[in-house]
Design a protein around this motif. Sequence first.
Motif, PDB file in Angstrom:
ATOM      1  N   LEU A 129       0.828  -1.468  -0.057  1.00  0.00           N
ATOM      2  CA  LEU A 129       0.208  -0.085  -0.200  1.00  0.00           C
ATOM      3  C   LEU A 129       0.838   1.340  -0.243  1.00  0.00           C
ATOM      4  CD1 LEU A 129      -2.555  -1.283   2.185  1.00  0.00           C
ATOM      5  CD2 LEU A 129      -2.757  -0.444   0.217  1.00  0.00           C
ATOM      6  N   VAL A 130       2.200   1.227   0.513  1.00  0.00           N
ATOM      7  CA  VAL A 130       3.423   2.608   0.038  1.00  0.00           C
ATOM      8  C   VAL A 130       2.797   3.165  -0.957  1.00  0.00           C
ATOM      9  CG1 VAL A 130       5.443   1.234  -0.834  1.00  0.00           C
ATOM     10  CG2 VAL A 130       5.013   3.037   0.453  1.00  0.00           C
ATOM     11  N   SER A 131       2.904   2.365  -2.166  1.00  0.00           N
ATOM     12  CA  SER A 131       2.404   3.332  -3.206  1.00  0.00           C
ATOM     13  C   SER A 131       1.328   3.696  -3.738  1.00  0.00           C
ATOM     14  CB  SER A 131       2.187   2.013  -4.470  1.00  0.00           C
ATOM     15  OG  SER A 131       1.413   1.261  -4.296  1.00  0.00           O
ATOM     16  N   HIS A 148      -6.302   7.756   2.297  1.00  0.00           N
ATOM     17  CA  HIS A 148      -6.349   6.699   2.140  1.00  0.00           C
ATOM     18  C   HIS A 148      -7.148   5.431   3.007  1.00  0.00           C
ATOM     19  CE1 HIS A 148      -3.585   3.607   2.566  1.00  0.00           C
ATOM     20  NE2 HIS A 148      -3.049   2.855   3.949  1.00  0.00           N
ATOM     21  N   SER A 149      -7.282   5.806   3.998  1.00  0.00           N
ATOM     22  CA  SER A 149      -8.478   4.848   4.348  1.00  0.00           C
ATOM     23  C   SER A 149      -9.414   4.278   3.612  1.00  0.00           C
ATOM     24  CB  SER A 149      -9.289   5.410   5.854  1.00  0.00           C
ATOM     25  OG  SER A 149      -7.956   5.571   6.537  1.00  0.00           O
ATOM     26  N   VAL A 150     -10.225   5.162   2.912  1.00  0.00           N
ATOM     27  CA  VAL A 150     -10.905   4.929   2.049  1.00  0.00           C
ATOM     28  C   VAL A 150     -11.251   4.113   0.232  1.00  0.00           C
ATOM     29  CG1 VAL A 150     -12.961   6.090   3.302  1.00  0.00           C
ATOM     30  CG2 VAL A 150     -11.773   6.902   1.378  1.00  0.00           C
ATOM     31  N   HIS A 151      -9.337   3.958   0.715  1.00  0.00           N
ATOM     32  CA  HIS A 151      -9.377   3.902  -0.746  1.00  0.00           C
ATOM     33  C   HIS A 151      -9.377   2.418  -0.941  1.00  0.00           C
ATOM     34  CE1 HIS A 151      -6.756   3.051  -4.283  1.00  0.00           C
ATOM     35  NE2 HIS A 151      -6.254   4.275  -4.302  1.00  0.00           N
ATOM     36  N   PRO A 152      -9.877   2.001  -2.280  1.00  0.00           N
ATOM     37  CA  PRO A 152     -10.910   0.565  -2.655  1.00  0.00           C
ATOM     38  C   PRO A 152      -9.049   0.275  -2.682  1.00  0.00           C
ATOM     39  CG  PRO A 152     -11.254   2.082  -3.876  1.00  0.00           C
ATOM     40  CD  PRO A 152     -10.110   2.788  -3.477  1.00  0.00           C
ATOM     41  N   ASP A 153      -8.110  -0.250  -2.552  1.00  0.00           N
ATOM     42  CA  ASP A 153      -6.990  -0.862  -2.607  1.00  0.00           C
ATOM     43  C   ASP A 153      -6.763  -1.315  -1.006  1.00  0.00           C
ATOM     44  OD1 ASP A 153      -6.890  -1.278  -5.428  1.00  0.00           O
ATOM     45  OD2 ASP A 153      -4.994  -0.375  -5.085  1.00  0.00           O
ATOM     46  N   HIS A 154      -6.798   0.159  -0.335  1.00  0.00           N
ATOM     47  CA  HIS A 154      -6.432  -0.661   1.156  1.00  0.00           C
ATOM     48  C   HIS A 154      -7.678  -1.095   1.279  1.00  0.00           C
ATOM     49  CE1 HIS A 154      -6.982   1.075   5.193  1.00  0.00           C
ATOM     50  NE2 HIS A 154      -6.254   0.631   5.543  1.00  0.00           N
ATOM     51  N   GLN A 155      -9.272  -1.278   1.480  1.00  0.00           N
ATOM     52  CA  GLN A 155      -9.770  -1.708   1.453  1.00  0.00           C
ATOM     53  C   GLN A 155     -10.054  -2.704   1.976  1.00  0.00           C
ATOM     54  OE1 GLN A 155     -13.093  -0.972   3.567  1.00  0.00           O
ATOM     55  NE2 GLN A 155     -11.705   1.499   4.140  1.00  0.00           N
TER      56      GLN A 155
END
Length: 93
Positions: free
Chosen positions: A8-10, A49-56
């Motif tokens: 997720l750093v990207s 970031h918290s709601v980003h689809p990749d994070h989710q």
Amino acid sequence: MLNNLNGLVSLDPVLHLTVGPVIRIKSPISNFTHMLHSRYKSKEDLNAHSVHPDHQRVVKEHVVPICDDIMAVDWVADNEPTPLSPPPVLPSK
């Protein structure tokens, strides 16, 4: 889990992100085994970031199924112009 979280750093709002096991003495008050540390320019970037689809997706597919508990601690530090990323850890001799 670690590889997916570290990936997720990207994402755009992330300035720094690392995750790994906590090196500690067994504590009667905490059984947490891993820690994720990340930095953002603003609280808005953290929220994005918290709601980003990749994070989710990573949390849903790779964290929740194997974790008994999750604790998040967020704070705002107004410490410009110091670096927003910790210095690299140098190997001990």
